[in-house]
Design an enzyme around this catalytic site. Structure first.
Site, PDB file in Angstrom:
ATOM      1  N   GLU A   1      13.318  25.580  -1.133  1.00  0.00           N
ATOM      2  CA  GLU A   1      13.656  24.096  -1.400  1.00  0.00           C
ATOM      3  C   GLU A   1      14.360  23.930  -2.631  1.00  0.00           C
ATOM      4  O   GLU A   1      15.441  23.342  -2.829  1.00  0.00           O
ATOM      5  CB  GLU A   1      12.398  23.291  -1.526  1.00  0.00           C
ATOM      6  CG  GLU A   1      11.973  22.855  -0.255  1.00  0.00           C
ATOM      7  CD  GLU A   1      11.099  23.964   0.563  1.00  0.00           C
ATOM      8  OE1 GLU A   1      10.874  24.999  -0.015  1.00  0.00           O
ATOM      9  OE2 GLU A   1      10.665  23.894   1.501  1.00  0.00           O
TER      10      GLU A   1
ATOM     11  N   HIS B   1       0.372  17.334   3.248  1.00  0.00           N
ATOM     12  CA  HIS B   1       1.388  16.979   4.224  1.00  0.00           C
ATOM     13  C   HIS B   1       1.317  15.470   4.606  1.00  0.00           C
ATOM     14  O   HIS B   1       1.957  15.233   5.466  1.00  0.00           O
ATOM     15  CB  HIS B   1       0.983  17.776   5.492  1.00  0.00           C
ATOM     16  CG  HIS B   1       1.468  19.088   5.603  1.00  0.00           C
ATOM     17  ND1 HIS B   1       1.056  20.284   4.797  1.00  0.00           N
ATOM     18  CD2 HIS B   1       2.818  19.612   6.014  1.00  0.00           C
ATOM     19  CE1 HIS B   1       1.812  21.332   4.854  1.00  0.00           C
ATOM     20  NE2 HIS B   1       2.788  21.112   5.607  1.00  0.00           N
TER      21      HIS B   1
END
Ligand SMILES: Cc1ncc(C[n+]2csc(CCOP(=O)(O)OP(=O)(O)O)c2C)c(N)n1
Ligand SMILES: [Mg+2]
Lengths: 329, 336
Positions: free
Chosen positions: A60, A129
């Protein structure tokens, strides 16, 4: 107008902007061959090819930095975070590189990048999440932060975000991807960033909410209408820059405010809104601003506990009743 | 006059012609004098914050830049005055930036660590260790996307090598064949941490092999060696869009920043003195003189010109006003 899902609206926005501007390209994990972890980029590889639909490995910080570097030289990257929880690995690039570049270069290098993907509470995905990530970004001068509630907003705002010369954090919601709504097919249709929308006019109380919380607030407003409480629903759509004017205008009309947000309340969006309402419209208030926020706890997995974490309709309704009775009316 | 040993002299021996030799010497000296003045200005309180001097490492920036075209880009960390000046930035505007004045390259909003100059394709001065390595790959991505044959040189320190972004960048640049040359300035220390206390593999160039890209080590005190090695990498990168990793063996004479004046806790005085014996400017000057490519008169002229330009830079920075108050809020968002 066509009826389509939120997901399809995003897909259409990407296609239209990629057709319109050859500098626009899409990059992220599984965006090409796999057609998107949530299928937002479905069909893009086929239409635009691997030069403009770039599959990345899991890195990322690396690929977000690459997007920012490419934007410095004038490309218009749309970087997908598989989910926004993973943007924390790129937080340094977003905060220290993207947001600061224009300023620290004295206006020489702007960064026209969009970083998009789903965020917010999802279904039983647990602590890592299922987080409301906007709070990490809207504090930062130099970033714009968008949370689009409807399919129409998803399309119109994503197109504006891609055309914007600044870094835009664009956080969708997994739970909203299948939601259907009317969407203009006109490729020139855009919704400017920084403008709130009054989703429903009302006279007794202003409820400010976005994403899943707005859908909940709409149901609550329907129910309270039967009790004779008229709720005005305001959706900021862009959290930074915030459309203070529209919100204050509504407060001046209703004199009561409830902010609903999914994220943990401490130093959240509700704190900010309640502060600026107090600063700008204290004399207009008939009751203290109420916040209905996510619990100050991580997101649990168990279904019953998960329900307790995010604001329920009952809690929203109770807050609205409280502010409406605050002056005895 | 009786002929003794046939002396090996001339441009052919040095490998560069007189004009280029003078330029290399000039540019290295300009950086050296600039840094000395910056240090002086810091002690006078004219420069604030962190000030990281490049003294001792000049051959890397000057050697590398000498093989670049104007449309090639460069990007660096926070010890970047030398890289920015070598790329062609106006010393007056660099000094004004250090002074926090309105005529600074970044309008006084960046400071020593955030020099940017779009007009010479210098993409900044970045102060989060490791963070500009992906940015360099991104600029290379844009160059390739647009089908240009430019390259970008990314200078970084040995301190960035243990960071994840070094490895992410090398992997992605190699995977996507991006036209970027990663040029590590191994000055043996990241602040007070020597490479052997930071890296399981202290031969930094070897990391390039892991990612399957051409990589080599060069004497970073030898401007001609840097020219040769970086020149080879640039040619290859331009041609086949393959990235390279180069490790330049160099040394910083001063402390990490002006707040570490002696730089003496983590290294010995003897070590510093020993390293100064291979000073890049002295070595190149002597070599060029010996080869007869540059004359004593040339050297004097270069010194005079450099001194004049640095004096001018200081005068310019002194005369430049502070940025107006309104500038606090400009350049945050670009208007369309
Ligand atoms: C991510 C990060 N961690 C720590 C620092 C503090 N810091 C600034 S410079 C530096 C040393 C870096 O050394 P190196 O990369 O070798 O460059 P040099 O100073 O030798 O040129 C450190 C630890 C920082 N700026 N960024
Ligand atoms: Mg170092």
């Amino acid at each position: 107008m066509a009826v389509m899902t939120y997901r399809e609206a995003l897909n259409l926005a990407l296609r239209e902007e990629m057709r319109r501007d050859p500098r626009v390209f899409v990059m992220g994990e599984e965006v090409g061959l796999y057609e998107g972890a949530y299928k937002v980029t479905q069909g893009l590889l086929k239409e635009f090819g691997p030069r403009r639909v770039v599959d990345t490995p899991i890195a990322e910080s690396g690929f977000t930095g690459i997007g920012i570097g490419a934007a410095m030289l004038g490309l218009r990257p749309v970087v997908e975070m598989m989910t926004f929880n993973f943007a924390l690995l790129a937080l340094d690039q977003i905060v220290n590189s993207a947001a600061k570049m224009y300023y620290m270069s004295g206006g020489q290098f702007n960064v026209p990048i969009v970083i998009r993907g789903p965020g917010g509470p999802a279904a039983q995905l647990a602590a890592q999440h299922s987080q409301s990530m906007e709070t990490y970004f809207y504090h930062v001068p130099g970033l714009k932060v968008v949370r689009p509630t409807t399919p129409m907003d998803a399309k119109g705002l994503l197109k504006s975000a891609i055309r914007d010369p600044n870094p835009v954090i664009f956080i969708e919601a997994e739970t909203l991807y299948p939601v259907k709504g009317e969407v203009p097919e006109d490729p020139d249709f855009v919704i400017p960033l920084g403008r709130a929308v009054v989703r429903r006019e009302g006279t007794d109380v202003t409820v400010i909410a976005y994403m899943g919380m707005m859908y909940r607030a709409i149901e609550v407003a329907d129910e309270l209408a039967k009790e004779g409480i008229s709720v005005e629903l305001v959706d900021p759509r862009t959290l930074r820059p915030m459309d203070v004017e529209t919100i204050i205008g509504s407060v001046r009309k209703t004199h009561r405010v409830v902010v609903v947000e999914a994220g943990a309340g401490f130093a959240g969006m509700g704190s900010e809104i309640s502060a600026f309402v107090t600063e700008h419209a204290f004399d207009d208030l008939d009751a203290p601003v109420e916040r209905v926020t996510g619990a100050n706890a991580p997101m649990p997995y168990a279904r019953n506990l998960e329900k307790l974490k995010t604001p329920t309709k009952d809690k929203i309704a109770a807050a609205i009743r409280r502010v409406c009775n605050a002056n005895g009316s | 006059m009786a002929k003794t040993m046939p002396e090996r002299r001339g441009s052919a021996v040095l490998g560069v012609d007189a004009e280029l030799a003078r330029k290399l010497l000039h540019d290295m000296l300009l950086i050296r004098r600039f840094e000395e003045k910056a240090a002086e200005a810091y002690t006078l309180g004219k420069v604030g914050g962190f000030l990281h001097l490049y003294i001792g490492e000049e051959a890397v920036a000057v050697g590398a830049t000498s093989v670049l075209r104007p449309d090639d880009c460069a990007i660096s960390a926070y010890r970047e005055h030398g890289h920015c000046l070598a790329k062609g930035a106006d010393p007056r505007r660099v000094m004004a930036e250090l002074f926090g004045r309105r005529d600074g390259l970044s309008k006084g909003k960046g400071g020593s660590m955030h020099l940017f100059d779009r007009s010479v394709n210098f993409l900044g001065g970045h102060a989060i260790v490791g963070a500009h390595l992906p940015l360099a790959a991104g600029a290379a991505f844009a160059i390739k996307y647009e089908g240009r044959d430019a390259v970008i040189v990314c200078y970084f320190g040995d301190g960035a090598v243990p960071q994840g972004e070094f490895h992410e960048s090398l992997n992605l640049a190699a995977l996507w064949k991006l036209p970027v040359i990663y040029l590590c300035e191994n000055n043996r220390y990241a602040m007070g941490t020597s490479t052997d206390r930071a890296l399981a593999q202290t031969e930094i160039w070897k990391f390039g092999q892991t990612y399957g890209i051409p990589s080599e080590k060069v004497d970073g005190m030898d401007v001609l060696a840097v020219r040769e090695v970086v020149g080879r990498a640039v040619a290859r990168t331009r041609q086949d869009k393959t990235p390279s990793l180069i490790e330049a063996d160099t040394y910083r004479y001063r402390g990490h920043s002006m707040r570490d004046p002696a730089g003496a806790v983590y290294r010995t005085k003897e070590e510093v003195e020993r390293e100064k014996q291979r000073d890049p400017i002295v070595m190149f000057r002597e070599r060029a003189l010996r080869a007869g490519v540059v004359t004593e008169a040339d050297v004097r002229a270069i010194e005079k010109d450099v001194n004049d330009r640095i004096d001018e830079a200081v005068a310019f920075a002194d005369a430049s006003p502070e940025p107006p108050d309104e500038w606090l809020f400009t350049d945050i968002y670009k208007e369309d």
